[in-house]
Structures are given as C-alpha cells and as structure tokens.
Design an enzyme around this catalytic site. Sequence first.
Site, PDB file in Angstrom:
ATOM      1  CE  LYS A   1      -3.596   2.184   0.023  1.00 55.37           C
ATOM      2  NZ  LYS A   1      -3.210   2.615  -0.767  1.00 55.37           N
TER       3      LYS A   1
ATOM      4  CE  LYS B   1       3.245   7.334   6.396  1.00 53.47           C
ATOM      5  NZ  LYS B   1       2.910   8.044   5.235  1.00 53.47           N
TER       6      LYS B   1
ATOM      7  CE  LYS C   1       5.139   7.716  -1.213  1.00 50.22           C
ATOM      8  NZ  LYS C   1       4.705   8.191  -0.091  1.00 50.22           N
TER       9      LYS C   1
ATOM     10  CB  THR D   1      -2.594  13.471   4.967  1.00 49.17           C
ATOM     11  OG1 THR D   1      -2.705  12.320   4.498  1.00 49.17           O
ATOM     12  CG2 THR D   1      -1.204  13.184   5.166  1.00 49.17           C
TER      13      THR D   1
ATOM     14  CG  ASN E   1      -3.623  16.118  -0.262  1.00 45.75           C
ATOM     15  OD1 ASN E   1      -3.620  15.615   1.158  1.00 45.75           O
ATOM     16  ND2 ASN E   1      -5.264  15.341  -0.943  1.00 45.75           N
TER      17      ASN E   1
ATOM     18  CB  SER F   1      -5.842   4.435   1.450  1.00 40.24           C
ATOM     19  OG  SER F   1      -5.919   6.099   0.822  1.00 40.24           O
TER      20      SER F   1
HETATM   21  N1  LIG Z   1      -0.922  12.703  -0.216  1.00 40.72           N
HETATM   22  C1  LIG Z   1      -1.689  12.103   0.925  1.00 40.72           C
HETATM   23  O1  LIG Z   1      -2.532  10.841   1.375  1.00 40.72           O
HETATM   24  C2  LIG Z   1      -0.417  12.055   1.551  1.00 40.72           C
HETATM   25  C3  LIG Z   1       0.072  11.361   2.508  1.00 40.72           C
HETATM   26  C4  LIG Z   1       0.721  10.746   3.800  1.00 40.72           C
HETATM   27  C5  LIG Z   1       2.051  11.431   3.397  1.00 40.72           C
HETATM   28  N2  LIG Z   1       2.296  12.219   2.787  1.00 40.72           N
HETATM   29  C6  LIG Z   1       3.459  13.276   2.540  1.00 40.72           C
HETATM   30  O2  LIG Z   1       3.182  14.520   2.320  1.00 40.72           O
HETATM   31  C7  LIG Z   1       3.797  15.597   1.666  1.00 40.72           C
HETATM   32  C8  LIG Z   1       3.215  16.153   0.868  1.00 40.72           C
HETATM   33  O3  LIG Z   1       2.776  15.516   0.213  1.00 40.72           O
HETATM   34  P1  LIG Z   1       0.625  15.850  -0.842  1.00 40.72           P
HETATM   35  O4  LIG Z   1       0.635  15.297  -1.496  1.00 40.72           O
HETATM   36  O5  LIG Z   1       0.369  17.477  -0.046  1.00 40.72           O
HETATM   37  O6  LIG Z   1       1.458  16.753  -2.038  1.00 40.72           O
HETATM   38  P2  LIG Z   1       1.115  17.666  -3.356  1.00 40.72           P
HETATM   39  O7  LIG Z   1       1.989  17.975  -4.535  1.00 40.72           O
HETATM   40  O8  LIG Z   1      -0.702  18.300  -3.366  1.00 40.72           O
HETATM   41  O9  LIG Z   1       1.635  19.336  -2.462  1.00 40.72           O
HETATM   42  C9  LIG Z   1       3.038  19.820  -2.408  1.00 40.72           C
HETATM   43  C10 LIG Z   1       3.086  20.830  -1.665  1.00 40.72           C
HETATM   44  O10 LIG Z   1       4.957  21.044  -1.892  1.00 40.72           O
HETATM   45  C11 LIG Z   1       4.852  22.062  -2.504  1.00 40.72           C
HETATM   46  N3  LIG Z   1       6.362  21.988  -2.497  1.00 40.72           N
HETATM   47  C12 LIG Z   1       6.807  21.000  -4.487  1.00 40.72           C
HETATM   48  N4  LIG Z   1       8.168  21.484  -3.969  1.00 40.72           N
HETATM   49  C13 LIG Z   1       8.535  21.605  -2.608  1.00 40.72           C
HETATM   50  C14 LIG Z   1      10.053  22.238  -1.990  1.00 40.72           C
HETATM   51  N5  LIG Z   1      11.277  21.983  -3.156  1.00 40.72           N
HETATM   52  N6  LIG Z   1      10.408  23.222  -1.061  1.00 40.72           N
HETATM   53  C15 LIG Z   1       9.088  23.626  -0.184  1.00 40.72           C
HETATM   54  N7  LIG Z   1       7.168  23.075  -1.185  1.00 40.72           N
HETATM   55  C16 LIG Z   1       7.598  22.808  -1.691  1.00 40.72           C
HETATM   56  C17 LIG Z   1       4.030  22.382  -3.440  1.00 40.72           C
HETATM   57  O11 LIG Z   1       3.963  23.360  -3.892  1.00 40.72           O
HETATM   58  C18 LIG Z   1       2.796  21.946  -3.062  1.00 40.72           C
HETATM   59  O12 LIG Z   1       2.421  23.320  -2.002  1.00 40.72           O
HETATM   60  C19 LIG Z   1       4.985  14.282   0.722  1.00 40.72           C
HETATM   61  O13 LIG Z   1       6.245  14.121   0.864  1.00 40.72           O
HETATM   62  C20 LIG Z   1       3.744  13.175   0.967  1.00 40.72           C
HETATM   63  O14 LIG Z   1       4.400  12.054   0.651  1.00 40.72           O
HETATM   64  C21 LIG Z   1       0.672  12.912   1.773  1.00 40.72           C
HETATM   65  N1  LIG Z   2       1.143   8.515  -0.064  1.00 39.65           N
HETATM   66  C1  LIG Z   2       0.286   8.504   1.178  1.00 39.65           C
HETATM   67  C2  LIG Z   2      -1.243   7.932   1.226  1.00 39.65           C
HETATM   68  C3  LIG Z   2      -0.425   6.971   0.889  1.00 39.65           C
HETATM   69  C4  LIG Z   2      -1.950   5.761   0.776  1.00 39.65           C
HETATM   70  O1  LIG Z   2      -2.711   5.878   1.157  1.00 39.65           O
HETATM   71  O2  LIG Z   2      -2.043   4.496   0.621  1.00 39.65           O
HETATM   72  C5  LIG Z   2       1.565   8.333   2.304  1.00 39.65           C
HETATM   73  O3  LIG Z   2       2.857   8.505   2.171  1.00 39.65           O
HETATM   74  O4  LIG Z   2       1.298   7.662   3.733  1.00 39.65           O
END
Ligand SMILES: NC(=O)c1ccc[n+]([C@@H]2O[C@H](COP(=O)([O-])OP(=O)(O)OC[C@H]3O[C@@H](n4cnc5c(N)ncnc54)[C@H](O)[C@@H]3O)[C@@H](O)[C@H]2O)c1
Ligand SMILES: N[C@@H](CCC(=O)O)C(=O)O
Length: 429
Positions: free
Chosen positions: A82, A106, A118, A202, A233, A362
């Site tokens: 996942k 996680k 991933k 998240t 996001n 998820s």
């Molecule tokens: N989407 C999810 O469900 C989720 C869940 C858990 C963790 N994450 C983690 O959270 C983080 C962000 O994911 P997201 O889904 O919000 O992505 P996203 O693409 O929606 O947003 C990313 C943000 O980071 C900014 N960004 C890009 N490059 C950058 C840089 N070099 N310096 C500073 N800011 C920068 C972008 O402009 C944007 O505002 C990632 O590390 C991702 O792995 C995401």
């Molecule tokens: N990309 C997110 C979500 C993963 C998922 O929902 O499977 C994370 O890093 O946790």
Amino acid sequence: MVATSLPFVETQSPAHICPYDQACNYLEWAAKELKLDAGIVEILSHPRKVVTVSIPIKMDNGEVRVFAGHRVQHSDILGPYKGGIRYHPAVTLREVSALAMLMTWKCALLGIPYGGGKGGIPIDPKKFSVGELERISRRYISELIKDIGPSVDIPAPDMGTSAREMAWMMDTYSVNVGHSVPGVVTGKPLSIGGSLGREMATGRGVMIIVRESLKDHGISLTGVRIAIQGFGNVGGAAAELLHQAGAKIIAVSSGAGGIFAEDGLDISAVKAYAAQNRRSVVGFPTAKAISNADLLTLPCDVLIPAALENQITEENVHEIKAQFIAEAANGPVTLEANQVLEARGVTVLPDILANAGGVVVSYLEWVQGLSYLFWDEERVNKEMEYLMVQAYHKVMEEAKTRRVNLRLAAYTLGVGRVAQALTDRGLYP
Ligand SMILES: NC(=O)c1ccc[n+]([C@@H]2O[C@H](COP(=O)([O-])OP(=O)(O)OC[C@H]3O[C@@H](n4cnc5c(N)ncnc54)[C@H](O)[C@@H]3O)[C@@H](O)[C@H]2O)c1
Ligand SMILES: N[C@@H](CCC(=O)O)C(=O)O
C-alpha cells in the site's frame, strides 16, 4: 550497517543525503533497540520487488517522449502493498524505495492490514497539459497491470497526484482486466467509490496528533503559532483544520516560496488565492514574502514540514526554533537532525505517526468498497480519529517503557510487528 544496496543499477539521488540509506539507518536503529536477528534485518532492508517501466507518450505537439515509472513493493508480510504514487522532478528509484519502506512501518504501526509500497514518475506535473498527464498516468498503470490489484498492491495519491489521477488509473486497470475494479486504488473521487473525508484525511491526522501532543504538554491549540512548509493536499488541509481549531498559522509555502504574517494568515483567503494561482501562495497580498528555507527557522511553537524529505538536516537544525515538529511530509528530518532536536527537548512527531491519517482513510475507503457499504463523513472521521489517537498513545507508552524518543518508539512498534509476523511465517523455502 545493514546492506543498503538495492538489487538494481541506479544513479545516486540528486540530494546529498541518500533517502534509501537514510531509511535503512532508521531500520537499523530500531533493529538494534529490538535486538532483532540479523537475517530479519537483512530481509527487511531490501524491497521485495522493484519495477521500472518505460512510459512512451505522444505529447500535444506530436513529439514522442519516454518517461520512467517506478513502483517499489517493500513488504507484503502484513497484507497487500500500500502506498502512494508521486509525480515530482526529484523522484528517483532510491527515493521511491525509501518511501515504500516507510509505508511498511506506517501501516504496521497503525495496525492496518497492509504492507508497504510506493510509486513515482520523475516529472513536474505543472509542465504538462491535462491530456499529457492522463496519457502518462494511464500508460504507467497499464504497464503495471500484473503487479497491482485490490489484494496485491493498492496505489493512492502522493505529491503531485490526486483523486483525478486515481480515477484514470482505476479506469485503465478496469478496462484492461475487463471489469470494474474500484478497490485497485484509494483516494478516488466519490463518484467511483472514493470515501468521504479522504481528501482532508492526512491534514486531519496531522491536526489530531499535534493536538494530542500539545494536550500532553498542557497546551491548547488556541493561539499556538504554527509554520507550515508546503500548501498542497497535506499542508493545505492541516493549515485549514488547525486554523479552524484556533491555532495561528503564521507562515505557509509552496515550491517557489512562502508567505508570512506575524498576526496569522487568513487560511481561507490563502486557499482561494492558491486556487487561482496554479496552487502557489507566492504573491498573496497582505503577507510578507519568505523563502522555504527561512520558513523552517521562524520563531514559532509548531513547525510542520509538509513537502519533501530532508528539509531539516545537520546544516539548519541549530537554527530551528519551534518546540514541536510534526512531520506531515515523509522523511523531512534526517536522523542526525532528529537526535539534535531531541537532545534540545524539541518534540518531534514522526512521519509514520503524524501523517498516517491518509493511509488510514485509504484503508477505510477500501473496506467500504469491499463491503459495498459507504459511511457518512462523520463516521469516517471518527474511525480515523480513533485509530490515530490509539496509535499516538501506544507510541507514547512505548517511548516511556523503552526510555526512547518518539521516532524510535514508533519504529520499534512498526518494525517489531513486521519482524514478528516474518518470524511467525518463516522463510520460504
Ligand atoms: N497525499 C497524501 O495522502 C499524503 C499522505 C501522507 C504523507 N504525504 C506526504 O506529504 C508530503 C506532501 O504531499 P501532498 O500530497 O501534500 O503533495 P502536493 O503535491 O499536494 O503538495 C506539495 C506541496 O509542496 C510544495 N513543494 C513542492 N516542492 C517543494 C519544495 N522543494 N520546497 C517546498 N515546498 C515544495 C508544493 O508547491 C505543494 O504546495 C509528501 O512528503 C507526501 O509523501 C502525503
Ligand atoms: N501517500 C500517502 C498515502 C498512502 C495511501 O493512502 O495509500 C502516504 O505517504 O502515506
């Protein structure tokens, strides 16, 4: 040191800190604390399957370009692989491999029946038309048809992807196998079996973990000063929910830079501005411009890195002024920086706990889809909150019992569960 070589040829990550070495260092750290058998550590330090596919695409101008698409399946000991799919120019196979490993710990920490995986494509989605992104997403998933599936490997959104890409991927998979398979991805639009609450999940999880930690320190969210790197996001949702809960969001940023307001930003107005400006907060009126690097060192109570990994390193850790750091991004603090912060008494809420709300919802989406029964948003949020708060307390208890910091506690719980299952299942043949 455990063996950190991947079973494939790969150029080094452009960042000076290799994310895969970093992930293996965390594993080794937990393994030492758990006194794990060396063979178990050796198995867990290698992804089970690594796939790189070519994605040939006809661009809008008629030119044919070929992109690389990765999917790394780290472990399926506890259930189907996942994890999200990232579209970002800095994506490398080593980065994707590190992120896949993090997903394993996680899911194990949260007690949800998944392993870790991933995916990633090294592109900047902002530089492609919607049609080009659709062709890239569809071709990528069509190349992975045999490797994914609702009981095999279930992708989801990550940086640079969203419900839109998940819909294209679900449709492509379904068309290729000949029937509709909503459970092949999560984070889908509601119209095709997505879950209420997934989009904000998240960020909501980050808010819950920050709130619980502050509560343990006798601090309420009201008036707490928070800086957030990344307004996508995760960062955007965390900003909105923390703002609604009474916190003062003094700075947020996107890739090109950030904005700062001593008295706090109007987050709804920033959201509306970003929606009109290709998701960038730069230029938001009434706020001061600030660089992404300077945002991290602002005087504030809580710092939330919500963008890329390796943002707080040995180089800038001594300038960090926040007393709490919530890792909304995956891997934003290096191990060395983590130790410096902990020695200074800073509370670091580790990624595998702080940002787990996304994968938890998820999981709830997948469960709802498999049972053909969909819940209202209140129920989804309640179930997620229960799992997050429960995991938070387990980490606190583990930290107390073992006399270790929160990251090591989260890792000993996550890695320990996987190691136990691996031991019980035994090694084939
Ligand atoms: N989407 C999810 O469900 C989720 C869940 C858990 C963790 N994450 C983690 O959270 C983080 C962000 O994911 P997201 O889904 O919000 O992505 P996203 O693409 O929606 O947003 C990313 C943000 O980071 C900014 N960004 C890009 N490059 C950058 C840089 N070099 N310096 C500073 N800011 C920068 C972008 O402009 C944007 O505002 C990632 O590390 C991702 O792995 C995401
Ligand atoms: N990309 C997110 C979500 C993963 C998922 O929902 O499977 C994370 O890093 O946790």
